[in-house]
Design a protein around this motif. Sequence first.
Motif, PDB file in Angstrom:
ATOM      1  N   ILE A  48       0.851  -1.183   0.000  1.00  0.00           N
ATOM      2  CA  ILE A  48       0.000   0.000   0.000  1.00  0.00           C
ATOM      3  C   ILE A  48       0.887   1.232   0.000  1.00  0.00           C
ATOM      4  O   ILE A  48       1.863   1.305   0.751  1.00  0.00           O
ATOM      5  CB  ILE A  48      -0.934   0.035   1.235  1.00  0.00           C
ATOM      6  N   SER A  49       0.546   2.191  -0.861  1.00  0.00           N
ATOM      7  CA  SER A  49       1.268   3.457  -0.925  1.00  0.00           C
ATOM      8  C   SER A  49       0.277   4.612  -0.945  1.00  0.00           C
ATOM      9  O   SER A  49      -0.716   4.572  -1.666  1.00  0.00           O
ATOM     10  CB  SER A  49       2.131   3.532  -2.189  1.00  0.00           C
ATOM     11  N   HIS A  50       0.564   5.634  -0.155  1.00  0.00           N
ATOM     12  CA  HIS A  50      -0.195   6.879  -0.178  1.00  0.00           C
ATOM     13  C   HIS A  50       0.728   7.898  -0.845  1.00  0.00           C
ATOM     14  O   HIS A  50       1.778   8.228  -0.319  1.00  0.00           O
ATOM     15  CB  HIS A  50      -0.558   7.294   1.245  1.00  0.00           C
ATOM     16  N   VAL A  51       0.316   8.370  -2.028  1.00  0.00           N
ATOM     17  CA  VAL A  51       1.175   9.200  -2.861  1.00  0.00           C
ATOM     18  C   VAL A  51       0.483  10.534  -3.140  1.00  0.00           C
ATOM     19  O   VAL A  51      -0.703  10.571  -3.470  1.00  0.00           O
ATOM     20  CB  VAL A  51       1.490   8.488  -4.204  1.00  0.00           C
ATOM     21  N   ARG A  52       1.258  11.623  -3.041  1.00  0.00           N
ATOM     22  CA  ARG A  52       0.727  12.946  -3.372  1.00  0.00           C
ATOM     23  C   ARG A  52       0.539  13.071  -4.874  1.00  0.00           C
ATOM     24  O   ARG A  52       1.160  12.358  -5.659  1.00  0.00           O
ATOM     25  CB  ARG A  52       1.680  14.026  -2.866  1.00  0.00           C
ATOM     26  N   SER A  53      -0.272  14.035  -5.270  1.00  0.00           N
ATOM     27  CA  SER A  53      -0.556  14.249  -6.690  1.00  0.00           C
ATOM     28  C   SER A  53       0.725  14.477  -7.478  1.00  0.00           C
ATOM     29  O   SER A  53       1.730  14.936  -6.945  1.00  0.00           O
ATOM     30  CB  SER A  53      -1.478  15.452  -6.850  1.00  0.00           C
ATOM     31  N   LYS A  54       0.665  14.166  -8.743  1.00  0.00           N
ATOM     32  CA  LYS A  54       1.778  14.323  -9.678  1.00  0.00           C
ATOM     33  C   LYS A  54       3.054  13.639  -9.182  1.00  0.00           C
ATOM     34  O   LYS A  54       4.153  14.015  -9.538  1.00  0.00           O
ATOM     35  CB  LYS A  54       2.076  15.805  -9.932  1.00  0.00           C
ATOM     36  N   MET A  55       2.884  12.664  -8.292  1.00  0.00           N
ATOM     37  CA  MET A  55       4.008  11.920  -7.706  1.00  0.00           C
ATOM     38  C   MET A  55       4.996  12.863  -7.036  1.00  0.00           C
ATOM     39  O   MET A  55       6.205  12.666  -7.082  1.00  0.00           O
ATOM     40  CB  MET A  55       4.676  11.043  -8.761  1.00  0.00           C
ATOM     41  N   SER A  56       4.481  13.918  -6.386  1.00  0.00           N
ATOM     42  CA  SER A  56       5.356  14.900  -5.732  1.00  0.00           C
ATOM     43  C   SER A  56       5.920  14.403  -4.410  1.00  0.00           C
ATOM     44  O   SER A  56       6.753  15.057  -3.804  1.00  0.00           O
ATOM     45  CB  SER A  56       4.592  16.206  -5.523  1.00  0.00           C
ATOM     46  N   GLY A  57       5.473  13.273  -3.940  1.00  0.00           N
ATOM     47  CA  GLY A  57       6.036  12.718  -2.717  1.00  0.00           C
ATOM     48  C   GLY A  57       5.190  11.593  -2.156  1.00  0.00           C
ATOM     49  O   GLY A  57       4.022  11.436  -2.512  1.00  0.00           O
ATOM     50  N   PHE A  58       5.810  10.829  -1.271  1.00  0.00           N
ATOM     51  CA  PHE A  58       5.125   9.731  -0.619  1.00  0.00           C
ATOM     52  C   PHE A  58       4.744  10.162   0.783  1.00  0.00           C
ATOM     53  O   PHE A  58       5.541  10.738   1.506  1.00  0.00           O
ATOM     54  CB  PHE A  58       6.033   8.494  -0.533  1.00  0.00           C
ATOM     55  N   VAL A  59       3.517   9.883   1.150  1.00  0.00           N
ATOM     56  CA  VAL A  59       3.076  10.170   2.498  1.00  0.00           C
ATOM     57  C   VAL A  59       3.427   8.988   3.393  1.00  0.00           C
ATOM     58  O   VAL A  59       3.983   9.149   4.476  1.00  0.00           O
ATOM     59  CB  VAL A  59       1.556  10.462   2.532  1.00  0.00           C
ATOM     60  N   LYS A  60       3.122   7.770   2.889  1.00  0.00           N
ATOM     61  CA  LYS A  60       3.355   6.578   3.686  1.00  0.00           C
ATOM     62  C   LYS A  60       3.305   5.357   2.776  1.00  0.00           C
ATOM     63  O   LYS A  60       2.564   5.338   1.792  1.00  0.00           O
ATOM     64  CB  LYS A  60       2.258   6.479   4.751  1.00  0.00           C
ATOM     65  N   THR A  61       4.078   4.338   3.114  1.00  0.00           N
ATOM     66  CA  THR A  61       4.026   3.071   2.389  1.00  0.00           C
ATOM     67  C   THR A  61       4.006   1.925   3.394  1.00  0.00           C
ATOM     68  O   THR A  61       4.408   2.088   4.544  1.00  0.00           O
ATOM     69  CB  THR A  61       5.233   2.884   1.446  1.00  0.00           C
ATOM     70  N   SER A  62       3.534   0.791   2.923  1.00  0.00           N
ATOM     71  CA  SER A  62       3.451  -0.387   3.781  1.00  0.00           C
ATOM     72  C   SER A  62       3.533  -1.631   2.917  1.00  0.00           C
ATOM     73  O   SER A  62       3.038  -1.654   1.793  1.00  0.00           O
ATOM     74  CB  SER A  62       2.119  -0.363   4.540  1.00  0.00           C
ATOM     75  N   CYS A  63       4.162  -2.675   3.449  1.00  0.00           N
ATOM     76  CA  CYS A  63       4.196  -3.966   2.768  1.00  0.00           C
ATOM     77  C   CYS A  63       3.947  -5.055   3.798  1.00  0.00           C
ATOM     78  O   CYS A  63       4.603  -5.092   4.840  1.00  0.00           O
ATOM     79  CB  CYS A  63       5.532  -4.198   2.083  1.00  0.00           C
ATOM     80  N   ASP A  64       2.994  -5.912   3.512  1.00  0.00           N
ATOM     81  CA  ASP A  64       2.727  -7.064   4.362  1.00  0.00           C
ATOM     82  C   ASP A  64       3.057  -8.309   3.538  1.00  0.00           C
ATOM     83  O   ASP A  64       2.299  -8.695   2.647  1.00  0.00           O
ATOM     84  CB  ASP A  64       1.272  -7.083   4.812  1.00  0.00           C
ATOM     85  N   PRO A  65       4.201  -8.935   3.812  1.00  0.00           N
ATOM     86  CA  PRO A  65       4.625 -10.088   3.007  1.00  0.00           C
ATOM     87  C   PRO A  65       3.860 -11.376   3.295  1.00  0.00           C
ATOM     88  O   PRO A  65       4.120 -12.393   2.672  1.00  0.00           O
ATOM     89  CB  PRO A  65       6.103 -10.244   3.389  1.00  0.00           C
ATOM     90  N   LYS A  66       2.894 -11.321   4.222  1.00  0.00           N
ATOM     91  CA  LYS A  66       2.142 -12.527   4.560  1.00  0.00           C
ATOM     92  C   LYS A  66       0.674 -12.425   4.167  1.00  0.00           C
ATOM     93  O   LYS A  66      -0.126 -13.274   4.535  1.00  0.00           O
ATOM     94  CB  LYS A  66       2.259 -12.808   6.058  1.00  0.00           C
ATOM     95  N   THR A  67       0.314 -11.361   3.450  1.00  0.00           N
ATOM     96  CA  THR A  67      -1.075 -11.184   3.047  1.00  0.00           C
ATOM     97  C   THR A  67      -1.151 -11.129   1.529  1.00  0.00           C
ATOM     98  O   THR A  67      -0.611 -10.214   0.911  1.00  0.00           O
ATOM     99  CB  THR A  67      -1.666  -9.902   3.667  1.00  0.00           C
TER     100      THR A  67
END
Length: 191
Positions: A48-67
């Motif tokens: 999961i990634s929360h990305v600002r418009s025009k790819m101007s920055g990342f707010v938060k990312t997450s990876c769950d390798p077991k789901t």
Amino acid sequence: SVQGQESFTVRKVSVLPESVPAGFDVLKELNELESLLIVDIGGTTLDISHVRSKMSGFVKTSCDPKTGVSIITEAVKHALDTSVSTRTSSYVADRLIQARNDSAFLASYLQNADQRAQVLQVMQEREKTLTNRVIKEVGRFSGFTHVMVVGGGAGIVAEAVKAATGVGEGRFFVSENPQFDLVLGMVAMKG
């Protein structure tokens, strides 16, 4: 050289969270006050990634390798092994999962009604497990204005993600090419 041929040289590497390229087309259309939550549910991982418009920055990312959809796949394989006495491949199990709402297809593969019912019950239970895990992880994110669900499991969890995020119809996207989103997004990003 490799096998008598000249090897290649990597000249440039771009690194992004896995789900981001899949949302490129949506991101480039957002204004500066908008952002996109990209939920990528694949076979073995949830990114999961929360990305600002025009790819101007990342707010938060997450990876769950077991789901991932493998939660359902492995349970279906086990159910087929125990109820139908048929050892099967992940491909067959995934095909049954894809056709879970097609009773004619399921009846043609699983002719015994009791066995079919048992496999369907396992699918439904594991689908709930998968959906609950995805929703729990999505709940860790806030402040987004748009949501996109991609990946091979997009069709399984999309409605639950839409309900959990509460975004409007014009701000919720489910990919038409869930298996190829990342590749198509990378191609679009590179022009």
